[in-house]
Structures are given as C-alpha cells and as structure tokens.
Motif scaffolding. Sequence first.
Motif, PDB file in Angstrom:
ATOM      1  N   LEU A   1       0.839  -1.208   0.000  1.00 23.71           N
ATOM      2  CA  LEU A   1       0.000   0.000   0.000  1.00 23.71           C
ATOM      3  C   LEU A   1       0.871   1.254   0.000  1.00 23.71           C
ATOM      4  CD1 LEU A   1      -2.781   1.369   0.280  1.00 23.71           C
ATOM      5  CD2 LEU A   1      -2.560   1.084   2.764  1.00 23.71           C
ATOM      6  N   MET A   2       1.970   1.203   0.721  1.00 22.80           N
ATOM      7  CA  MET A   2       2.862   2.351   0.845  1.00 22.80           C
ATOM      8  C   MET A   2       3.409   2.780  -0.518  1.00 22.80           C
ATOM      9  SD  MET A   2       4.244   4.453   3.016  1.00 22.80           S
ATOM     10  CE  MET A   2       5.723   5.418   3.355  1.00 22.80           C
ATOM     11  N   ARG A   3       3.648   1.829  -1.404  1.00 20.97           N
ATOM     12  CA  ARG A   3       4.165   2.155  -2.728  1.00 20.97           C
ATOM     13  C   ARG A   3       3.208   3.082  -3.488  1.00 20.97           C
ATOM     14  NH1 ARG A   3       8.306  -0.667  -4.885  1.00 20.97           N
ATOM     15  NH2 ARG A   3       7.439  -0.403  -6.974  1.00 20.97           N
ATOM     16  N   LYS A   4       1.907   2.974  -3.189  1.00 28.67           N
ATOM     17  CA  LYS A   4       0.917   3.850  -3.830  1.00 28.67           C
ATOM     18  C   LYS A   4       0.747   5.160  -3.057  1.00 28.67           C
ATOM     19  CE  LYS A   4      -1.638  -0.120  -5.676  1.00 28.67           C
ATOM     20  NZ  LYS A   4      -2.943  -0.836  -5.716  1.00 28.67           N
ATOM     21  N   LEU A   5       0.810   5.066  -1.729  1.00 25.85           N
ATOM     22  CA  LEU A   5       0.565   6.251  -0.910  1.00 25.85           C
ATOM     23  C   LEU A   5       1.645   7.314  -1.078  1.00 25.85           C
ATOM     24  CD1 LEU A   5      -0.621   4.617   2.448  1.00 25.85           C
ATOM     25  CD2 LEU A   5      -2.044   5.670   0.673  1.00 25.85           C
ATOM     26  N   VAL A   6       2.904   6.877  -1.293  1.00 27.45           N
ATOM     27  CA  VAL A   6       3.996   7.857  -1.339  1.00 27.45           C
ATOM     28  C   VAL A   6       3.873   8.822  -2.509  1.00 27.45           C
ATOM     29  CG1 VAL A   6       5.658   6.434  -0.095  1.00 27.45           C
ATOM     30  CG2 VAL A   6       5.473   6.208  -2.591  1.00 27.45           C
ATOM     31  N   ALA A   7       3.138   8.436  -3.544  1.00 30.66           N
ATOM     32  CA  ALA A   7       2.959   9.334  -4.684  1.00 30.66           C
ATOM     33  C   ALA A   7       1.845  10.349  -4.448  1.00 30.66           C
ATOM     34  CB  ALA A   7       2.651   8.517  -5.935  1.00 30.66           C
ATOM     35  N   ARG A   8       1.057  10.155  -3.379  1.00 31.38           N
ATOM     36  CA  ARG A   8      -0.114  11.004  -3.146  1.00 31.38           C
ATOM     37  C   ARG A   8      -0.014  11.865  -1.890  1.00 31.38           C
ATOM     38  NH1 ARG A   8      -5.196   6.939  -4.618  1.00 31.38           N
ATOM     39  NH2 ARG A   8      -4.426   6.314  -6.681  1.00 31.38           N
ATOM     40  N   PHE A   9       0.783  11.417  -0.920  1.00 31.98           N
ATOM     41  CA  PHE A   9       0.818  12.106   0.364  1.00 31.98           C
ATOM     42  C   PHE A   9       2.249  12.463   0.734  1.00 31.98           C
ATOM     43  CE2 PHE A   9      -2.918   9.360   0.468  1.00 31.98           C
ATOM     44  CZ  PHE A   9      -3.917  10.257   0.826  1.00 31.98           C
ATOM     45  N   SER A  10       2.384  13.559   1.498  1.00 36.37           N
ATOM     46  CA  SER A  10       3.701  13.949   1.977  1.00 36.37           C
ATOM     47  C   SER A  10       4.148  12.998   3.070  1.00 36.37           C
ATOM     48  CB  SER A  10       3.656  15.381   2.525  1.00 36.37           C
ATOM     49  OG  SER A  10       2.941  15.419   3.760  1.00 36.37           O
ATOM     50  N   ARG A  11       5.428  13.023   3.364  1.00 35.83           N
ATOM     51  CA  ARG A  11       5.959  12.164   4.416  1.00 35.83           C
ATOM     52  C   ARG A  11       5.357  12.516   5.779  1.00 35.83           C
ATOM     53  NH1 ARG A  11      11.863  12.596   4.463  1.00 35.83           N
ATOM     54  NH2 ARG A  11      11.876  11.104   2.743  1.00 35.83           N
ATOM     55  N   THR A  12       5.103  13.785   6.015  1.00 38.15           N
ATOM     56  CA  THR A  12       4.496  14.180   7.287  1.00 38.15           C
ATOM     57  C   THR A  12       3.143  13.506   7.471  1.00 38.15           C
ATOM     58  OG1 THR A  12       5.583  16.341   7.136  1.00 38.15           O
ATOM     59  CG2 THR A  12       3.789  16.125   8.715  1.00 38.15           C
ATOM     60  N   TRP A  13       2.336  13.499   6.426  1.00 37.58           N
ATOM     61  CA  TRP A  13       1.029  12.845   6.497  1.00 37.58           C
ATOM     62  C   TRP A  13       1.173  11.338   6.665  1.00 37.58           C
ATOM     63  CZ3 TRP A  13      -3.612  14.801   7.331  1.00 37.58           C
ATOM     64  CH2 TRP A  13      -3.817  16.169   7.098  1.00 37.58           C
ATOM     65  N   LEU A  14       2.157  10.755   6.019  1.00 37.26           N
ATOM     66  CA  LEU A  14       2.354   9.306   6.141  1.00 37.26           C
ATOM     67  C   LEU A  14       2.811   8.930   7.549  1.00 37.26           C
ATOM     68  CD1 LEU A  14       4.023   8.602   2.685  1.00 37.26           C
ATOM     69  CD2 LEU A  14       1.726   7.936   3.420  1.00 37.26           C
ATOM     70  N   ILE A  15       3.669   9.752   8.148  1.00 38.47           N
ATOM     71  CA  ILE A  15       4.083   9.504   9.531  1.00 38.47           C
ATOM     72  C   ILE A  15       2.861   9.574  10.450  1.00 38.47           C
ATOM     73  CG2 ILE A  15       5.372  10.465  11.484  1.00 38.47           C
ATOM     74  CD1 ILE A  15       7.549  11.278   9.474  1.00 38.47           C
ATOM     75  N   GLY A  16       2.025  10.592  10.247  1.00 38.63           N
ATOM     76  CA  GLY A  16       0.833  10.726  11.074  1.00 38.63           C
ATOM     77  C   GLY A  16      -0.150   9.586  10.860  1.00 38.63           C
ATOM     78  N   GLY A  17      -0.387   9.223   9.596  1.00 37.40           N
ATOM     79  CA  GLY A  17      -1.311   8.119   9.309  1.00 37.40           C
ATOM     80  C   GLY A  17      -0.811   6.798   9.856  1.00 37.40           C
ATOM     81  N   GLY A  18       0.487   6.547   9.697  1.00 38.03           N
ATOM     82  CA  GLY A  18       1.051   5.321  10.256  1.00 38.03           C
ATOM     83  C   GLY A  18       0.976   5.309  11.765  1.00 38.03           C
TER      84      GLY A  18
END
Length: 392
Positions: free
Chosen positions: A260-277
């Motif tokens: 899933l992360m391979r798709k998310l990284v193209a859509r969200f910033s790292r800050t958002w990914l850290i928060g979502g994770g």
Amino acid sequence: MKTQQELEPSIGSVPDSALRFVGFLSFFDRYGTAPMLVALSLGTSLSFAQAVQLIASYALFYAIGQPIWGVLSDRFGRLAILRAALTGAGLSAIASILFTGFIPLLIARSLTGLLFGALYPTLMTLLGDTRTGVERARGLSDLQIYSSLGTTLATLASGAVATYVDWRLVFALPAFGCAAALFSLRKVAEPAHSRARFNFRAAVRPMNLALYAIVFLEGGLLMGPLTYIVPALQESGVEIGLAGALGCAFALGVILGARLMRKLVARFSRTWLIGGGGLLLSVAFLPSALFPSPASYTVTAFFLGAANAIMHSSMQGWATDISPDARATTVSLFVFALFAGASVATYLTADLAQHAQYGQIFGIGLVLSFALVLLATGTHALWRRKNPPASL
C-alpha cells in the motif's frame, strides 16, 4: 541482447535483487534462533536460560555495532562495509555450528550479531545515496517486504528444522546465504558519492537528536509490545504452534502495508504518512487494551506490522534525508535508537508481563502512541519547512 543484470532495476550499480536478498538474509538470521531455543538446549550442553542469553547477547552486539558501522561506512564506502560484514557474518555463522559449549557459542553468536547488524543500515544508506523522493520510499518499502519474509520464514521454519533435522542447519543457512550474496556482488563497483567526507557533527545536530529521541519512543512502541504477542496468545489458551502462526500476522501487516505504501507515497507527503502510520499504531493497541483475547492480539500484531510499513518506513526515509553529509552515521544512530527503545520498553514492562498483565501493557502503548504521533508529525513538519528540497 541485454543481459539479465542490465534488464533488472538497480540501486546505482547494485542489483535490487541482491540487496533485497541481503535484507531477507539479515532478518532470517536475526529471528531464527528464538523459535529453536528448546531444540538448541536439548542438542547442546546449554540450559534453556543459557540459550536465551545467546539471543540477548546477539541483540546487544547488533545494537552496539550500529554507530561503528555507520562511521566506517562514511569513511570507507558502503559496498566495502557490506562485503566485509557479509564475509565476517558468514565466518561467524560457521563458527556457531562448530561449538556446543556455552562460552564459545556465546562469542560466536555475539560476533554474528555484530556483523549482521551492519547489513540493513548499509542497505538503507545505499538507497539514500542513490534514490530520492518517491523512488527512495518505494525502495524502503521493498526492503521491508523482503525483511518481513525473512522474519516470517525464520519464525515458521527454524524451530521445525532444529527439532526434526539439526539446530546447526539454522546457523549454517545464513552462512551459505552470505556466500551467495558476496558472489552476487563480486563485479559490482562502489556507487558514486557513497564515500562521504567524515563529519560526525552533522549526525548529532539538534534536529538529528530530536529524530533519535522520536525513534527511541517509536522503537519502544513498535517492537517492545510485539515481544508479548505470542506469550499473550499462549496465556489466553492458544497452543504454542498456533500462537506462533498467529504472531506472523505482524509480517502479513508489514507486507500488505508496504505494498500500500508504494501507492501512498505518490499522493501524500511524508508528514502525512508519519501521522497516518502513527494512527494505525493506535488502532493496533486499541482492541488488546480494551478487549484482551486471541482475536484482539492477532489484530494487534497485524496493525503493528502495517504501522511499521507506513510510519517506520517514512521515518527511515527521514533518516536518510536529514544529514546527507553523514548519512551512514545518521542511519546507524537511528537504528541504534530504535533497538534501544525496544529494549528499554521490554525491560520496563517485564514485571507486567510476568503477571500476564498484557492488556495493561497494550493500554500504555495506546496512550503513548498518541504522544508519538504528535511529536513525530510536528517535528517532521518543522524540519520540512526548513528543508523543503530534501523532503517528500
């Protein structure tokens, strides 16, 4: 006609398949001993407690070696350290099958932990040297997938191999793996710019120290409670074999989360990914904190894996970005902080585990996970504003 190596994606001049295999190998060895503790004590002169000490010493030297390998990698180059570590790890693994006495085995396993500890941080550093942005994040996700496969295979197979074949084979397989990895890297040149001018101060800047403190807490929450999944399942009445299989829900969570992360990284910033994770981490603790049961422990294991794949891989990307002039040293200190946090969390919750208070352990994790989300996202957002070209 192009050769297979020319057709294959690569990190710099290093084939991706070789680095994925090294990631798989490092985690197979790291998690291969615990499931065969009983077989190891029965097949040697070791008591069960002494067999456990082999794991503790392996983990200790694995962590202690991190800053050392980082400094050496910045000084002499990534592939030079990777090859040296693979050679030493293979020899130490061979030494592990030659002895049955406690002291010789303790020395052999300690050296093995020290040398295998160099592999994964060096892979991360190579990715940091040769990829940027989305491609780097996807490379880190791939490494997580293959390392999780190594963890899963070790968890499921090493106990059976040691019981029904021989415990020595579990230590021998990584030795063969090291030889195969060295063979695959035999003609690979050091990637450009992989040898940095040594700059230790760059690895201990205030923002770096903040990152290490955050990952210390993250290690305590991601890896500390994970230690108790299988014991909690057993305490709730699940048979040991099934408990081990259910515990592998963590690896499934990592694998699916990484895809899933391979798709998310193209859509969200790292800050958002850290928060979502981080929010996934809170979701992981919730069922086991409120409704302890075999089902909730399995759900917790799965979401711990998913949080690892999304939050921790984003933290890894941050570690590779934050100090390009001391990347290997920074990554190694990052990994050291992660394991230190896990060790401290395990130590602090040992008494609760002794009395089977697993619901309380996961409840503490739930509360602290909210603090982690705020700290990690806030600090990364601050760093991102100051360093926009280097972030996702």
